[in-house]
Design a protein around this motif. Structure first.
Motif, PDB file in Angstrom:
ATOM      1  N   GLN A  18       0.844  -1.201   0.000  1.00 40.05           N
ATOM      2  CA  GLN A  18       0.000   0.000   0.000  1.00 40.05           C
ATOM      3  C   GLN A  18       0.875   1.244   0.000  1.00 40.05           C
ATOM      4  O   GLN A  18       1.753   1.403   0.861  1.00 40.05           O
ATOM      5  CB  GLN A  18      -0.908   0.035   1.237  1.00 40.05           C
ATOM      6  CG  GLN A  18      -1.864  -1.124   1.328  1.00 40.05           C
ATOM      7  CD  GLN A  18      -2.877  -1.127   0.195  1.00 40.05           C
ATOM      8  OE1 GLN A  18      -3.456  -0.102  -0.137  1.00 40.05           O
ATOM      9  NE2 GLN A  18      -3.065  -2.283  -0.424  1.00 40.05           N
ATOM     10  N   THR A  19       0.636   2.152  -0.950  1.00 36.89           N
ATOM     11  CA  THR A  19       1.373   3.414  -0.981  1.00 36.89           C
ATOM     12  C   THR A  19       0.948   4.252   0.210  1.00 36.89           C
ATOM     13  O   THR A  19      -0.244   4.492   0.417  1.00 36.89           O
ATOM     14  CB  THR A  19       1.098   4.168  -2.294  1.00 36.89           C
ATOM     15  OG1 THR A  19       1.542   3.363  -3.383  1.00 36.89           O
ATOM     16  CG2 THR A  19       1.818   5.505  -2.320  1.00 36.89           C
ATOM     17  N   ILE A  20       1.940   4.688   1.006  1.00 34.22           N
ATOM     18  CA  ILE A  20       1.631   5.504   2.185  1.00 34.22           C
ATOM     19  C   ILE A  20       2.160   6.924   2.059  1.00 34.22           C
ATOM     20  O   ILE A  20       1.810   7.790   2.851  1.00 34.22           O
ATOM     21  CB  ILE A  20       2.155   4.849   3.478  1.00 34.22           C
ATOM     22  CG1 ILE A  20       3.668   4.696   3.452  1.00 34.22           C
ATOM     23  CG2 ILE A  20       1.464   3.512   3.724  1.00 34.22           C
ATOM     24  CD1 ILE A  20       4.268   4.297   4.789  1.00 34.22           C
ATOM     25  N   GLY A  21       3.018   7.159   1.077  1.00 34.23           N
ATOM     26  CA  GLY A  21       3.544   8.497   0.847  1.00 34.23           C
ATOM     27  C   GLY A  21       4.014   8.631  -0.585  1.00 34.23           C
ATOM     28  O   GLY A  21       4.612   7.698  -1.124  1.00 34.23           O
ATOM     29  N   ALA A  22       3.734   9.777  -1.204  1.00 36.85           N
ATOM     30  CA  ALA A  22       4.152   9.995  -2.590  1.00 36.85           C
ATOM     31  C   ALA A  22       4.287  11.485  -2.841  1.00 36.85           C
ATOM     32  O   ALA A  22       3.574  12.293  -2.231  1.00 36.85           O
ATOM     33  CB  ALA A  22       3.143   9.391  -3.557  1.00 36.85           C
ATOM     34  N   ILE A  23       5.217  11.833  -3.733  1.00 40.54           N
ATOM     35  CA  ILE A  23       5.391  13.229  -4.135  1.00 40.54           C
ATOM     36  C   ILE A  23       5.601  13.300  -5.646  1.00 40.54           C
ATOM     37  O   ILE A  23       6.096  12.356  -6.257  1.00 40.54           O
ATOM     38  CB  ILE A  23       6.590  13.904  -3.422  1.00 40.54           C
ATOM     39  CG1 ILE A  23       7.920  13.222  -3.786  1.00 40.54           C
ATOM     40  CG2 ILE A  23       6.377  13.972  -1.919  1.00 40.54           C
ATOM     41  CD1 ILE A  23       9.164  14.006  -3.429  1.00 40.54           C
ATOM     42  N   PRO A  24       5.241  14.452  -6.228  1.00 39.78           N
ATOM     43  CA  PRO A  24       5.666  14.714  -7.603  1.00 39.78           C
ATOM     44  C   PRO A  24       7.120  15.197  -7.543  1.00 39.78           C
ATOM     45  O   PRO A  24       7.834  14.867  -6.595  1.00 39.78           O
ATOM     46  CB  PRO A  24       4.699  15.816  -8.041  1.00 39.78           C
ATOM     47  CG  PRO A  24       4.356  16.534  -6.777  1.00 39.78           C
ATOM     48  CD  PRO A  24       4.394  15.488  -5.688  1.00 39.78           C
ATOM     49  N   ALA A  25       7.568  15.997  -8.470  1.00 38.33           N
ATOM     50  CA  ALA A  25       8.949  16.485  -8.479  1.00 38.33           C
ATOM     51  C   ALA A  25       9.312  17.149  -7.148  1.00 38.33           C
ATOM     52  O   ALA A  25       8.497  17.854  -6.553  1.00 38.33           O
ATOM     53  CB  ALA A  25       9.146  17.466  -9.625  1.00 38.33           C
TER      54      ALA A  25
END
Length: 153
Positions: A18-25
């Motif tokens: 499960q994705t718990i954190g994500a950012i773009p650039a």
């Protein structure tokens, strides 16, 4: 404290699929707390990360920091990583004696995240102490190692 800072086009961290954190650039930062660190080391490291001029300007030169960007473009994925203090100089199996104990490591990591947020940075995080999978698209590649010594604060 020690950080490995990577300029990324995007990054994400997952636990148990499960994705718990994500950012773009932005910047992906692996963070380790030394056994002798004080909490004020976290604020100094956060200030350095927020103002580190490794982002491209209009001419493509590394001349901008997160602090120079509009607030909606200031992104960091911060991942705790005690293994940054692993020492394998004498043996094939690394020693982690320089890493902070669990509770102190957690407190230092959380202080770093909060200090980054106080600098006006949007921070996504991993889960302290969890087995995490990190995916990223490195931009450049640009990767720096930064140490903040307890006496430097």
């Amino acid at each position: 404290m020690r950080a490995v800072i990577q300029r990324v086009r995007r990054a994400e961290v997952s636990v148990d699929g499960q994705t718990i954190g994500a950012i773009p650039a932005g910047l992906m930062v692996l963070v380790a707390v030394h056994r002798d660190d004080r909490l004020d080391s976290a604020a100094k490291l956060a200030r350095k990360v927020a103002t580190l001029r490794i982002l491209a300007d209009e001419a493509g030169k590394m001349n901008r920091s997160l602090a120079d960007l509009p607030a909606e473009k200031r992104h960091v994925l911060a991942i705790s990583n005690f293994t940054l203090y692993g020492d394998a100089r004498k043996n094939r199996r690394p020693s982690f004696m320089l890493s902070a104990p669990y509770d102190a490591g957690r407190a230092g990591y959380e202080a770093f995240v909060e200090a980054l947020r106080a600098e006006g940075v949007s921070v996504a995080t991993g889960e302290f102490g969890a087995d995490m999978q990190v995916s990223l698209v490195n931009d450049g590649p640009v990767t720096l190692i930064m140490d903040i010594e307890p006496n430097d604060v």
